[in-house]
Enzyme design. Sequence first.
Site, PDB file in Angstrom:
ATOM      1  N   ARG A 145      16.977  12.013 -42.059  1.00 24.69           N
ATOM      2  CA  ARG A 145      15.574  11.590 -42.064  1.00 24.69           C
ATOM      3  C   ARG A 145      15.125  11.051 -40.700  1.00 24.69           C
ATOM      4  NH1 ARG A 145      14.384  12.285 -47.246  1.00 24.69           N
ATOM      5  NH2 ARG A 145      12.263  11.474 -47.071  1.00 24.69           N
ATOM      6  N   ASP A 202       2.988  24.963 -34.243  1.00 22.74           N
ATOM      7  CA  ASP A 202       3.677  24.069 -33.310  1.00 22.74           C
ATOM      8  C   ASP A 202       3.740  22.672 -33.917  1.00 22.74           C
ATOM      9  OD1 ASP A 202       4.727  22.659 -31.206  1.00 22.74           O
ATOM     10  OD2 ASP A 202       3.392  23.503 -29.696  1.00 22.74           O
ATOM     11  N   HIS A 218       9.090  23.971 -23.338  1.00 25.33           N
ATOM     12  CA  HIS A 218       8.514  23.824 -24.667  1.00 25.33           C
ATOM     13  C   HIS A 218       8.679  25.129 -25.441  1.00 25.33           C
ATOM     14  CE1 HIS A 218       6.084  22.241 -27.858  1.00 25.33           C
ATOM     15  NE2 HIS A 218       5.208  23.201 -27.764  1.00 25.33           N
ATOM     16  N   CYS A 276      10.526  19.123 -29.366  1.00 23.76           N
ATOM     17  CA  CYS A 276      10.066  20.465 -29.743  1.00 23.76           C
ATOM     18  C   CYS A 276      11.181  21.391 -30.185  1.00 23.76           C
ATOM     19  CB  CYS A 276       9.277  21.105 -28.604  1.00 23.76           C
ATOM     20  SG  CYS A 276      10.258  21.558 -27.148  1.00 23.76           S
ATOM     21  N   GLU A 326      10.090  12.574 -31.638  1.00 18.46           N
ATOM     22  CA  GLU A 326      10.726  11.414 -31.005  1.00 18.46           C
ATOM     23  C   GLU A 326      11.881  11.851 -30.126  1.00 18.46           C
ATOM     24  OE1 GLU A 326      13.981  10.354 -32.117  1.00 18.46           O
ATOM     25  OE2 GLU A 326      14.030  10.530 -34.302  1.00 18.46           O
TER      26      GLU A 326
END
Length: 272
Positions: free
Chosen positions: A64, A123, A108, A69, A39
């Site tokens: 939480r 990943d 990434h 990435c 997110e």
Amino acid sequence: MDADLDAYFDRIRYDGPRDPTLATLQGIVAAHVATIPFENLDVLLGQPIVLDVPALLRKLVHDRRGGYCFENNGLLLHVLTALGFAVQPLSARVRLQRPREFIPPRTHMFVRVELDGAPWLADVGVGGLSPTAPLRLDREDEQATPHEPRRIVREDGRLFHQALLRGDDGAKWHDVCEFTLEQMPPIDREVANWFTSAHPQSHFRNRLVVARAAPDGGRHTILNTELTFRRRDGRAERHDIQSPEELLAILGEVFGLHFPAGTRFTCEGLPW
């Protein structure tokens, strides 16, 4: 360190072995992708994305939350290192829904793991297509996962991680990301993280993205105001989110992401 690991394993609901073996890696990857969402919500709230280990533990484990990435895979890199795995952070370009002639930024990161002389790709932070199993980096044949089949192909000196996705026109291989096995040290991650979270042209500044793998082989995703549940066979159920209040309810119920009433995410992709 043991307290950090205990908290992490409690967060992902993993109670398997902790020795540095393939079975451990498989269990951790599957559990992580199923529980810690991908997110970009802090970006839309104007909050900084901090990549040091204490910040990652605080946000993804103790608060939480999820992350993109550099957060998800940064946490995985820390955990695998602590368990004694031989790991390296590698850089990549995300190619989801992008033609080959387009060159996306190198923003990434994933984790390379060496096990018994064999290289693996782990990943847990590539959005709605985070693989739910580690993949062999030295094979080009199809590899099964609990979700979509995957493969690593080599073309013109580059490697492409691909997923076999099923749609109305049958099953087709789609690029997920492109890489060259180049390592991504912390300074490169900091620069790429700044672009991802702060540059006006970063798509994470302009749309809301949330994703989590489901244990039955499906995937839950939100893109702006559309909630999608895609089944393992490719069938998709879609729902239009009608209000900020409904969005907050779905984030809590489907993704385990809880925000105070009245929280508003701001980007071009949201009408309110």
